[in-house]
Structures are given as C-alpha cells and as structure tokens.
Write a protein that holds these residues in place. Structure first.
Motif, mmCIF file in Angstrom:
data_model
loop_
_atom_site.group_PDB
_atom_site.id
_atom_site.type_symbol
_atom_site.label_atom_id
_atom_site.label_comp_id
_atom_site.label_asym_id
_atom_site.label_seq_id
_atom_site.Cartn_x
_atom_site.Cartn_y
_atom_site.Cartn_z
ATOM 1 N N UNK A 22 15.201 6.598 -3.490
ATOM 2 C CA UNK A 22 14.775 5.946 -4.727
ATOM 3 C C UNK A 22 15.286 6.700 -5.959
ATOM 4 N N UNK A 70 -1.499 6.026 -12.387
ATOM 5 C CA UNK A 70 -0.327 6.796 -12.841
ATOM 6 C C UNK A 70 0.935 5.940 -12.673
ATOM 7 N N UNK A 71 0.964 5.250 -11.572
ATOM 8 C CA UNK A 71 2.082 4.353 -11.259
ATOM 9 C C UNK A 71 2.258 3.315 -12.361
ATOM 10 N N UNK A 109 11.020 7.073 1.128
ATOM 11 C CA UNK A 109 11.936 6.455 0.160
ATOM 12 C C UNK A 109 12.102 7.296 -1.101
ATOM 13 N N UNK A 137 -2.672 8.934 0.396
ATOM 14 C CA UNK A 137 -2.516 8.632 -1.027
ATOM 15 C C UNK A 137 -1.512 7.503 -1.261
ATOM 16 N N UNK A 138 -0.869 7.050 -0.192
ATOM 17 C CA UNK A 138 0.098 5.968 -0.344
ATOM 18 C C UNK A 138 1.541 6.448 -0.402
ATOM 19 N N UNK A 139 1.738 7.746 -0.125
ATOM 20 C CA UNK A 139 3.103 8.278 -0.107
ATOM 21 C C UNK A 139 3.597 8.328 1.338
ATOM 22 N N UNK A 190 -6.596 5.447 -5.263
ATOM 23 C CA UNK A 190 -6.575 6.815 -5.796
ATOM 24 C C UNK A 190 -5.915 6.825 -7.179
ATOM 25 N N UNK A 191 -6.088 7.932 -7.917
ATOM 26 C CA UNK A 191 -5.590 7.978 -9.306
ATOM 27 C C UNK A 191 -4.086 7.691 -9.430
ATOM 28 N N UNK A 192 -3.353 7.894 -8.345
ATOM 29 C CA UNK A 192 -1.905 7.673 -8.427
ATOM 30 C C UNK A 192 -1.554 6.214 -8.719
ATOM 31 N N UNK A 248 6.562 6.992 2.511
ATOM 32 C CA UNK A 248 7.363 5.858 2.966
ATOM 33 C C UNK A 248 8.776 6.303 3.343
ATOM 34 N N UNK A 266 0.830 -1.214 0.000
ATOM 35 C CA UNK A 266 0.000 0.000 0.000
ATOM 36 C C UNK A 266 0.859 1.256 0.000
ATOM 37 N N UNK A 267 2.160 1.095 -0.194
ATOM 38 C CA UNK A 267 3.046 2.261 -0.210
ATOM 39 C C UNK A 267 3.633 2.439 -1.608
ATOM 40 N N UNK A 268 3.399 3.606 -2.183
ATOM 41 C CA UNK A 268 3.802 3.826 -3.571
ATOM 42 C C UNK A 268 5.312 3.717 -3.768
ATOM 43 N N UNK A 269 6.078 4.306 -2.863
ATOM 44 C CA UNK A 269 7.536 4.228 -3.025
ATOM 45 C C UNK A 269 8.042 2.794 -2.939
ATOM 46 N N UNK A 296 9.207 10.507 -11.268
ATOM 47 C CA UNK A 296 7.942 10.448 -10.534
ATOM 48 C C UNK A 296 8.152 10.756 -9.049
ATOM 49 N N UNK A 297 9.158 10.151 -8.454
ATOM 50 C CA UNK A 297 9.450 10.417 -7.043
ATOM 51 C C UNK A 297 9.765 11.901 -6.830
ATOM 52 N N UNK A 340 -4.841 0.643 -2.237
ATOM 53 C CA UNK A 340 -4.894 2.034 -2.708
ATOM 54 C C UNK A 340 -5.821 2.145 -3.910
#
Lengths: 115, 183
Positions: free
Chosen positions: B146, A58-59, B142, B136-138, A53-55, B140, A32-35, B80-81, A51
């Motif tokens: 990254x 995008x991912x 990293x 939003x899942x950010x 959301x739109x990201x 971390x 659940x973590x984008x990074x 992206x990061x 997750x």
C-alpha cells in the motif's frame, strides 16, 4: 441517500449529534481490515465495519469517511464517541450483519464506492 | 547447510520501487537535500491509542501548506501504513517528514528486530502481525504494498536483528505510478 434514511433502514442506534443525520451519503464500503479500507476506498465513503477501536476514527482522519456504521451490534465506546465528535464524524450502530446491512443499502440504491 | 541458511537470512535485504519516470528517485532518497521544513515524531511500540497521530499531523501540516486533496490522501495512507508498521512490528522508532517545494520525503527508522525477508514482506497478503494487531484490524499483509502504491519512490532496507529503515517520497503535482499531469 440521507444518513437519516440509513438509520431507519438498518434500525440503527445513533451515536452522534442529531444534525449529522441530514448528511448526504454518496457511497459505501464494508470491511474489517484497515489496510483493505485504505487500499480500496478512492473517494469519501460511508464505512460499514465491525471494528470499534480508536484506529477506525484515526482512519477517518486519513481518508475522509462520510460516517461509520458499526455492524453485528458493535457499539462505540464513550472515548470513541468523543473522538468522532472532534472529527465531525457521524457514527451509528446496527444489530444487522455486514452482509445484511450492505444488502439492504445496496437494494435501496446506495452505490459501492470507487475501488 | 544450517550455517549457510543463517547467513542468508541474516544478510541485508533491500527493496527499491522507483518508476523510470521519477529520474531523481534513488539519488534523492540516498542523498536528500536540505528540506524547507522537518517534522519529527517518536513512534511507540504497540501503542495503538497513539498510533496514527504522527501521520494525522503530517497530513494536517501539508493541508495547511495547500497540497492537493488527492495527493494528501496518498501521503496520509502511505504515512499511516508506515507508522502502523513501526507500532505493530518494531521495538519503536522515529518518523521524520522532510518537506520540500515539490515533495515530502518520509523517513522511518525503528529499533529492530528487523525483517527476515524484505521481498516477502513486499508481497500483498504476507503478514507476520501478532494477535493484538489482528484484533485491531491490521495484519492484512498490505502495509508495504500500500505504501508502494501510494508513493512516487520508496526504499526499504533491513536485516534480521538490526534496524529497519524505510524512505519514501510523494511528489505534490504528479499523479502516482508515472501518470504525469502532462500526459
């Protein structure tokens, strides 16, 4: 493993055109973590995530996801479904948890993506 | 003592990550030559609906120019990061991709508020992301590690209360972390 089989195994609801279900899925990753997803996936992979959301879509533009399984009953919004269609990205949703979904697929022989 | 602390936290911080193999790394970042092609983007603060669009566009452009898929992936992740960092942490800023024959140099400059301790921000797991970003899942912690991992050279400079500037480049025909194709 065909996506169709994954739909059956996870008793999933489908949010993409039927033809996508013939797609071969070679490996999977769950987070659940984008990074984490960006850092850990070294090849095109199926993503299991909570997750929505739109990201997330995008991912998929960045790292070529084979598809997305939304877990814990999370469902994509109509906006997300549209975005996914533009990216030819299969999306399905299961009521199972991330742990249970991963366990089922792993048991059936779906391997973890290279990390 | 208070005055001293303030002076320390408010000084210019910078971090270089340039492997020995990349000999022109610092020089290239400090004095970039005239690029073949420049892509410019405005990055809006906290606009998560738009976040990632600039990076998508950079990736698509480089794909059309024939850059290798494994290199594209690294460029896309680093971009992206970096873009998300500007969206999640700054008051907004600009992103430029300078495209050359052999590499892409990406430059991000935001409008502040600056990073208190850049070395800390480079540590995996360290995050100052707010609740919205985490939802939003950010967050971390990293992001910067990254970027460092996926580029051939990077430089970040910041000062609390001022702008943050990040430059990094990715070579098109070289593997990351000094593993050249010639080995």
């Amino acid at each position: 493993m065909k996506l169709k089989k994954i739909v059956e195994l996870l008793e999933a609801e489908v949010f993409c055109p039927e033809k996508y279900l013939e797609k071969d899925i070679t490996c999977a990753f769950g987070s659940d973590l984008i990074s984490d997803i960006l850092m850990c996936t070294k090849e095109p992979t199926l993503l299991l995530t909570g997750l929505t959301n739109p990201q997330v879509v995008r991912l998929a533009d960045m790292i070529e996801l084979q598809g997305i399984v939304f877990v814990r009953g999370k469902k994509p919004t109509p906006e997300l479904v549209e975005m996914a269609k533009e990216s030819d990205l299969p999306m399905i949703s299961t009521a199972f948890t991330l742990f249970k979904s991963s366990g089922i697929l792993y048991n059936e022989g779906l391997r973890s993506c290279r990390i | 003592m208070k005055v001293c602390e303030a002076a320390v936290s408010n000084s210019l911080h910078e971090h270089w990550a340039v492997p020995d193999e990349v000999k022109d790394g610092r020089e290239f970042i400090l004095n970039p030559p005239e690029p073949e092609l420049v892509l410019d983007y405005e990055i809006e603060s906290r606009n998560y609906a738009k976040a990632g669009k600039a990076s998508s566009d950079i990736k698509l452009t480089l794909k059309q120019l024939g850059v290798d898929p494994s290199v594209l992936r690294k460029i896309a992740i680093a971009c992206y990061e970096a873009e998300i960092n500007v969206v999640a942490h700054s008051k907004g800023g600009k992103m430029h991709a300078n495209i050359y024959d052999d590499r892409v140099l990406v430059i991000l400059e935001d409008e502040g508020p600056g990073i208190e301790d850049v070395e800390k921000a480079m540590l995996p797991g360290f995050s100052t992301a707010d609740e919205l970003a985490r939802e939003m899942g950010f967050g971390a912690g990293l992001g910067l590690p990254n970027i460092k991992k996926n580029c051939d050279a990077m430089h970040i400079s910041s000062r609390l209360g001022y702008k943050t500037r990040l430059n990094f480049f990715v070579l098109f025909d070289k593997l990351i972390n000094g593993n050249t194709n010639e080995q």
